[in-house]
Design a protein around this motif. Structure first.
Motif, short mmCIF file in Angstrom:
data_model
loop_
_atom_site.label_atom_id
_atom_site.label_comp_id
_atom_site.label_asym_id
_atom_site.label_seq_id
_atom_site.Cartn_x
_atom_site.Cartn_y
_atom_site.Cartn_z
N PHE A 73 4.75 -5.72 -2.11
CA PHE A 73 5.71 -5.63 -1.00
C PHE A 73 6.34 -4.24 -0.89
CE2 PHE A 73 8.21 -6.98 -4.64
CZ PHE A 73 9.48 -6.42 -4.48
N VAL A 74 6.85 -3.98 0.31
CA VAL A 74 7.47 -2.70 0.67
C VAL A 74 8.95 -2.93 0.91
CG1 VAL A 74 7.48 -0.81 2.35
CG2 VAL A 74 5.32 -1.95 1.76
N VAL A 75 9.79 -2.04 0.38
CA VAL A 75 11.22 -2.12 0.63
C VAL A 75 11.67 -0.85 1.36
CG1 VAL A 75 11.76 -3.67 -1.27
CG2 VAL A 75 11.77 -1.21 -1.68
N THR A 76 12.74 -0.98 2.13
CA THR A 76 13.21 0.12 2.96
C THR A 76 14.72 0.32 2.77
OG1 THR A 76 13.53 -1.42 4.82
CG2 THR A 76 11.41 -0.27 4.70
N PRO A 77 15.13 0.90 1.64
CA PRO A 77 16.57 1.05 1.36
C PRO A 77 17.27 1.96 2.36
CG PRO A 77 15.24 1.46 -0.61
CD PRO A 77 14.30 1.41 0.55
N ASN A 78 18.49 1.58 2.71
CA ASN A 78 19.35 2.42 3.53
C ASN A 78 20.68 2.62 2.80
OD1 ASN A 78 20.83 0.03 3.94
ND2 ASN A 78 19.78 -0.42 5.86
N ALA B 74 8.86 -3.26 -6.31
CA ALA B 74 8.23 -2.93 -5.03
C ALA B 74 7.02 -2.02 -5.20
CB ALA B 74 9.25 -2.28 -4.10
N TRP B 75 6.05 -2.24 -4.37
CA TRP B 75 4.84 -1.39 -4.36
C TRP B 75 5.12 -0.06 -3.70
CZ3 TRP B 75 1.72 -0.28 0.17
CH2 TRP B 75 0.51 0.37 -0.12
N LEU B 76 5.99 -0.07 -2.69
CA LEU B 76 6.32 1.13 -1.95
C LEU B 76 7.80 1.08 -1.59
CD1 LEU B 76 4.56 3.53 -0.90
CD2 LEU B 76 4.54 2.40 1.32
N THR B 77 8.50 2.20 -1.79
CA THR B 77 9.92 2.29 -1.45
C THR B 77 10.11 3.48 -0.53
OG1 THR B 77 10.55 1.40 -3.62
CG2 THR B 77 12.26 2.51 -2.37
N VAL B 78 10.46 3.20 0.72
CA VAL B 78 10.63 4.28 1.70
C VAL B 78 12.06 4.27 2.24
CG1 VAL B 78 8.20 4.37 2.35
CG2 VAL B 78 9.71 2.79 3.54
N GLU C 272 13.78 -9.63 -0.28
CA GLU C 272 13.18 -9.17 -1.53
C GLU C 272 13.04 -10.30 -2.54
OE1 GLU C 272 14.99 -5.73 0.60
OE2 GLU C 272 15.80 -7.67 -0.05
N MET C 273 13.95 -11.27 -2.49
CA MET C 273 13.84 -12.44 -3.37
C MET C 273 12.64 -13.30 -2.98
SD MET C 273 17.88 -13.43 -3.77
CE MET C 273 17.64 -14.67 -5.05
N VAL C 274 12.37 -13.40 -1.69
CA VAL C 274 11.17 -14.11 -1.24
C VAL C 274 9.92 -13.38 -1.75
CG1 VAL C 274 9.79 -14.77 0.77
CG2 VAL C 274 12.28 -15.10 0.80
N ALA C 275 9.95 -12.05 -1.65
CA ALA C 275 8.82 -11.27 -2.13
C ALA C 275 8.60 -11.48 -3.62
CB ALA C 275 9.05 -9.78 -1.83
N GLU C 276 9.67 -11.52 -4.38
CA GLU C 276 9.56 -11.76 -5.82
C GLU C 276 8.98 -13.16 -6.09
OE1 GLU C 276 12.40 -11.06 -9.63
OE2 GLU C 276 13.14 -12.49 -8.15
#
Length: 297
Positions: free
Chosen positions: A50-55, A75-79, A182-186
């Motif tokens: 999964f990919v996360v997009t922190p702000n 996460a696989w990718l953090t952008v 993110e909890m669903v992704a986990e």
């Protein structure tokens, strides 16, 4: 099977990538174009990632929300989703590439997703799903609407993961807010039988479906998208942008202090006299080891 999938996912994320640690999160050093390339070229048959997009809001919450920190670490990718963070980084001498989750989602629907392929969505509303389906002529949208209070409902989280496993797709859009998405992704990782790529993109489908109006492009480029959202939904957004958001500057001040201390330490360790002392210390320890070694019979 779980451990094998997690190991593969971890290696896939870290192999050949470079990251920057800024404030209290690690970001992949890639912009929107490269992020799209990596996402679209990933084999959809691989174990789920999964990919996360922190702000700004996420980084502030990471200070106290240990659950979110643990989720981001997987996460696989953090952008970076925030142009404000990009500006703070630039002022600090760090290059933080920006890939807004809403732009990423729009690009996928407009240029990559075939109308005939399966698209799986966790969250959003029936109205939004219908609007996005009509807008892009989608033929096979699998939609699951979890109940409220998802964060504290383990059974509901597992239901979401089961839906992802039973409705495999190249892209799974997780639109239930952070940290629920993110909890669903986990939970999908924990099952071990999910495939495809989960995109934790919050309200991105709300923008595409017309439920929420996105800021004009000039406001986005001027880093004022937050002001547009505040003006559009003041009762919902005032605390995020006026109370919690400014706390990012306290994080930044502490980060700057830590950076100065690290630079001072590096300078101290590179001093020639210190280097000679360390070399001498290592030789003494080596000799001590030889003296203490058992003698052969």
């Amino acid at each position: 099977m779980n451990q094998q999938a997690s190991s593969t996912q971890f290696q896939d994320r870290r192999s050949g990538t470079r990251h920057v640690w800024f404030l209290n999160s690690a970001f992949d050093r890639i912009g929107l174009d490269i992020a799209l390339k990596r996402i679209t070229e990933r084999d959809p048959q691989k174990p789920f990632a999964f990919v996360v997009t922190p702000n700004v809001d996420h980084l502030v919450r990471l200070e106290t929300d240990t659950v979110l920190a643990t989720l981001y670490a997987q996460a696989w990718l953090t952008v970076c989703d925030s142009r404000v963070l990009e500006l703070i980084g630039r002022f600090s001498g760090e290059t933080i590439d920006v890939t807004p989750g809403s732009d990423l989602t729009a690009q996928l629907f407009e240029t990559e997703i075939d109308p005939n392929e399966t698209v799986t969505v966790i969250g959003a509303s029936r109205e939004v799903i219908d609007a996005v389906t009509a807008r892009y002529g989608l033929k096979d949208v699998r939609w699951h609407e979890p109940p409220m209070g998802l964060r504290h409902n383990r059974e509901a989280l597992e239901d979401c993961a089961r839906f992802v496993a039973e409705n495999p797709a190249r892209f799974i859009f997780m639109c239930v807010g952070s940290p629920q998405q993110e909890m669903v992704a986990e939970a999908c990782l924990d099952r071990g039988d999910c495939t495809g790529l989960g995109l934790c993109v919050g309200a991105s489908l709300d923008f595409l479906g017309g439920k929420v109006e996105r800021a004009p492009v000039w406001m986005q480029r001027s880093r004022l998208e937050w002001l547009h959202r505040l003006a559009s939904e003041p009762r919902r957004m005032w605390r995020r942008y006026l109370v919690d958001g400014p706390k990012v500057f306290f994080l930044w001040r502490r980060w700057r202090k830590t950076q100065r201390e690290l630079r001072a330490l590096e300078k101290s360790l590179s001093d020639p006299q210190k280097m000679r002392e360390r070399a001498l210390h290592q030789r003494i320890r080596a000799l001590e080891g030889l003296l203490q070694a058992p003698k052969p019979d």
